[in-house]
Design an enzyme around this catalytic site. Structure first.
Site, PDB file in Angstrom:
ATOM      1  N   THR A 274       1.850   6.955   0.202  1.00  0.00           N
ATOM      2  CA  THR A 274       0.935   5.883  -0.180  1.00  0.00           C
ATOM      3  C   THR A 274       1.046   5.545  -1.667  1.00  0.00           C
ATOM      4  O   THR A 274       1.503   6.371  -2.462  1.00  0.00           O
ATOM      5  CB  THR A 274      -0.523   6.327   0.105  1.00  0.00           C
TER       6      THR A 274
ATOM      7  N   THR B 213      -1.855   3.209   3.815  1.00  0.00           N
ATOM      8  CA  THR B 213      -1.013   4.407   3.679  1.00  0.00           C
ATOM      9  C   THR B 213      -0.179   4.408   4.940  1.00  0.00           C
ATOM     10  O   THR B 213      -0.473   3.672   5.870  1.00  0.00           O
ATOM     11  CB  THR B 213      -1.948   5.653   3.671  1.00  0.00           C
TER      12      THR B 213
ATOM     13  N   ARG C  96      -5.865   9.354 -10.687  1.00  0.00           N
ATOM     14  CA  ARG C  96      -6.612   9.668  -9.453  1.00  0.00           C
ATOM     15  C   ARG C  96      -5.613   9.960  -8.331  1.00  0.00           C
ATOM     16  O   ARG C  96      -4.661   9.223  -8.140  1.00  0.00           O
ATOM     17  CB  ARG C  96      -7.505   8.486  -9.064  1.00  0.00           C
TER      18      ARG C  96
ATOM     19  N   THR D   6      -5.360   7.806   6.988  1.00  0.00           N
ATOM     20  CA  THR D   6      -5.283   6.672   6.073  1.00  0.00           C
ATOM     21  C   THR D   6      -6.717   6.209   5.810  1.00  0.00           C
ATOM     22  O   THR D   6      -7.635   6.589   6.526  1.00  0.00           O
ATOM     23  CB  THR D   6      -4.486   5.494   6.675  1.00  0.00           C
ATOM     24  N   GLY D   7      -6.873   5.371   4.792  1.00  0.00           N
ATOM     25  CA  GLY D   7      -8.220   4.898   4.467  1.00  0.00           C
ATOM     26  C   GLY D   7      -8.768   5.613   3.249  1.00  0.00           C
ATOM     27  O   GLY D   7      -8.009   6.161   2.439  1.00  0.00           O
TER      28      GLY D   7
ATOM     29  N   SER E  71       0.805  -1.234   0.000  1.00  0.00           N
ATOM     30  CA  SER E  71       0.000   0.000   0.000  1.00  0.00           C
ATOM     31  C   SER E  71       0.831   1.274   0.000  1.00  0.00           C
ATOM     32  O   SER E  71       0.274   2.375   0.049  1.00  0.00           O
ATOM     33  CB  SER E  71      -0.929   0.005   1.215  1.00  0.00           C
TER      34      SER E  71
HETATM   35  N1  GLY Z   1      -5.731   7.358   1.800  1.00  0.00           N
HETATM   36  C1  GLY Z   1      -5.115   6.952   0.631  1.00  0.00           C
HETATM   37  C2  GLY Z   1      -5.899   7.184  -0.572  1.00  0.00           C
HETATM   38  O1  GLY Z   1      -7.118   7.231  -0.538  1.00  0.00           O
HETATM   39  O2  GLY Z   1      -5.303   7.323  -1.618  1.00  0.00           O
END
Ligand code: GLY
Length: 346
Positions: free
Chosen positions: A211, A193, A221, A244-245, A81
């Site tokens: 990340t 992340t 994106r 994170t998330g 990740s």
């Molecule tokens: N939190 C990492 C992402 O959504 O890219």
């Protein structure tokens, strides 16, 4: 050097003797000495924080400490990740996001959708220290990294390629891709992340978020991690926060900024992290609509820590790890919703 460049250069000189002029009041906090924190538990926590604590505990530079710690996950191919070995976008290309912020100067830098460079947080640091910009993305970020001597490499490990291929082959029964008979890859769309936050012996605060972003994302994106105020925010008078998330939720709540401002207004880091999780639940119309997860960590200027996530399996509290003069510790945070189907967020 024109006067503006000279001003910026002075501000970014590490050691930062230039105090940030601010009329924003924060309660004075007592410093307990250096602290370095990361948004993971025992195993990764110790591995990630050891080189950073080594630097900080010997009075080294705070930015060097958080960078070296963040580089540990970026360079580790086992982590899918972050950095090298991260899961790729829908085309099978690894695109990395990272940001850094330094409290004494309130300066920051970030890169997004960066391909081919294993340590994006180190490139973000150069954006902060060696340019008059904050965000550099895509091809421009890769060129910038090359100019600073970074090697362009293939970041897609065999492990990540096989997981991505399994995702692609299982996407639809209406295309021409077939999964193998013995397909057993976990191709969940992770958003793991890492956040690394730190305070030095002079009470200066800094942070990094890095990340590979949402697995199998649409190329280009970017999530919350490279956006200052979303995936990372630092205020030298108050502390720092990182997320994170699911990045989209953190972006539309300015999550890390929200947490730091809650701390400025008197909440503890723990209360501030919980307040963000509650805000995300509220803007989504309540707990029944939450089909994602976010986790937030925070570090107060006095060395206090906080951690909360939106939902977890029963008893599976989100964790952070930190290292201070009292040694290495793991802190268990809280979650707001109990959900037995929840995935690990990072
Ligand atoms: N939190 C990492 C992402 O959504 O890219």
């Amino acid at each position: 050097m024109n006067s503006r460049r000279k001003f910026i250069k002075n501000l970014t000189a590490v050691g930062a003797t230039v105090p940030l002029v601010t009329n924003i009041q924060a309660k004075p906090k007592k410093n307990k000495g250096p602290v370095i924190l990361c948004s993971r538990g025992e195993v990764w926590g110790e591995k990630v924080l050891r080189p950073g604590w080594d630097i900080l505990s010997k009075n080294g530079k705070l930015l060097d400490a958080i960078e070296k710690s963040s580089n540990v996950t970026e360079l580790d191919p086992e982590d899918t990740s972050v950095g090298y070995g991260g899961l790729p976008n829908e085309h099978g290309v690894v695109q990395l996001d990272a940001s850094i912020m330094y409290g004494p100067t309130h300066n920051c830098g970030s890169v997004a959708a960066l391909e081919g460079i294993k340590t994006p947080c180190s490139v973000a640091r150069l954006v902060m220290e060696r340019t008059d910009h904050i965000h550099i993305v895509g091809k421009g970020a890769q060129n910038f990294a090359k100019l600073h001597g970074f090697k362009v490499e293939n970041l897609l490990t065999d492990k990540a390629r096989k997981i991505w291929l399994s995702w692609k082959e299982n996407l639809s029964s209406k295309d021409d891709w077939f999964p193998p008979a013995d397909n057993n890859y976990d191709d969940n769309r992770t958003t793991g992340t890492i956040n690394v936050l730190g305070i030095d012996a002079d009470s200066n605060v800094a942070g990094i978020t890095t990340t590979s972003g949402l697995a199998y994302k649409i190329p280009g994106r970017i999530g919350d991690s490279p956006i200052i105020g979303a995936g990372l925010y630092v205020d030298n008078e108050v502390g720092a926060a990182g997320a994170t998330g699911r990045g989209e939720e953190i972006l539309r709540t300015c999550g890390s900024f929200f947490v730091v401002e809650q701390m400025r207004n008197g909440k503890s880091p723990q209360e501030a992290c919980e307040a963000l999780c509650q805000r995300i639940i509220d803007i989504n119309g309540g707990t029944k609509n939450i089909n994602f997860n976010d986790k937030i960590v925070a570090l107060g200027k006095d060395g206090s820590v906080g951690c909360a996530s939106i939902k977890e399996r029963k008893g599976n509290n989100p964790k952070l790890a930190y290292w201070s003069n009292d040694g290495f510790k793991v802190y268990k945070g809280t979650y707001l919703i109990e959900d037995k189907s929840v995935d690990y967020v990072g």
